[in-house]
Design an enzyme around this catalytic site. Sequence first.
Site, PDB file in Angstrom:
ATOM      1  N   GLU A  37       0.816  -1.210   0.000  1.00  0.00           N
ATOM      2  CA  GLU A  37       0.000   0.000   0.000  1.00  0.00           C
ATOM      3  C   GLU A  37       0.851   1.261   0.000  1.00  0.00           C
ATOM      4  O   GLU A  37       0.522   2.248  -0.668  1.00  0.00           O
ATOM      5  CB  GLU A  37      -0.952  -0.008   1.201  1.00  0.00           C
ATOM      6  N   TYR A 120      -6.425   6.292   4.539  1.00  0.00           N
ATOM      7  CA  TYR A 120      -6.601   5.315   3.468  1.00  0.00           C
ATOM      8  C   TYR A 120      -5.774   4.058   3.738  1.00  0.00           C
ATOM      9  O   TYR A 120      -6.274   2.929   3.646  1.00  0.00           O
ATOM     10  CB  TYR A 120      -6.209   5.882   2.102  1.00  0.00           C
ATOM     11  N   ASP A 138      -9.886   5.135  -2.526  1.00  0.00           N
ATOM     12  CA  ASP A 138      -8.771   5.754  -3.228  1.00  0.00           C
ATOM     13  C   ASP A 138      -9.321   6.554  -4.407  1.00  0.00           C
ATOM     14  O   ASP A 138     -10.542   6.720  -4.549  1.00  0.00           O
ATOM     15  CB  ASP A 138      -7.749   4.708  -3.679  1.00  0.00           C
TER      16      ASP A 138
END
Length: 298
Positions: A37, A120, A138
């Site tokens: 990520e 996020y 996102d």
Amino acid sequence: MAISVPPAVLLGWFDLHERDLPWRAPGLSGWQILISEIMLQQTPVSRVVGPWQEWVQRWPVPSAMAAASAGEVLRAWGKLGYPRRALRLHECAGVLAEQHGDRVPDDVDTMLTLPGIGDYTARAVACFAYGQSVPVVDTNVRRVIARAVHGREQPGNPSRTDLADAEGLLPRHPDGSPADRAPRFSAALMELGALVCTARNPNCAVCPLADCTWVHLGRPAHAGAARKVQKFAGTDRQVRGLLLDVLRGTDHPVIRDRLDAVWTTDVAQRDRALDSLLVDGLVEITDDGRYCLAGEAN
């Protein structure tokens, strides 16, 4: 919210079109998902696959990365861009090793206390590593929701309503409790935005969402100003990258002249870029005035 993203339809499409990405393999740890990520932020998938595979092999647990110097991590980061991400991940690894039993915690609130972990990223790890039914938003997800649900070509500025929109689409059991397939639905929503509902030239002809509000409205153009494409050539970012390239390419500190030689077009810009690298903690100065990557001054 209008239900314009039926879970069964989107998941059926995902079953056929899901990309074979290494961080989607079963049985990965929260740490391995976290690395993916962080790398994927503002970086195309194609550039991340190789480095991610190298990193999870080299540093399979946070303590392994924490034992390395910040300079080693920055050198391994290579050309992924935005190298502060690597520095913060190294810092995060130290905290995980010392305070969290060498693993990434499984709840969003605790993850948000870690260095470099934003809303996020915390939700993505909770969802994709630990199977939690939390909304993950996102750029791709925001664009799909803007079109399919709200009938807008492009989403507005990010806001807390984005999370509510995404949560409202997650599949649930008849009693309202989250369904087990919610994490896969979140991945499918992202995939749709990445492959079909793209920012430019969306391929509506192959989109599985027959009830897309934007299409029903005739695909109205975005009412706001056109988004400017961020340039790279000639920017401070480019100069910072060139300076870091010199330091990544050697295992010992270098004199200032080595750095000055990489950008003679605008001396003031070069000096500004170098100063910013020092401020960001990516570069250090040794006692004798030479320059090196973070953690390599002694």
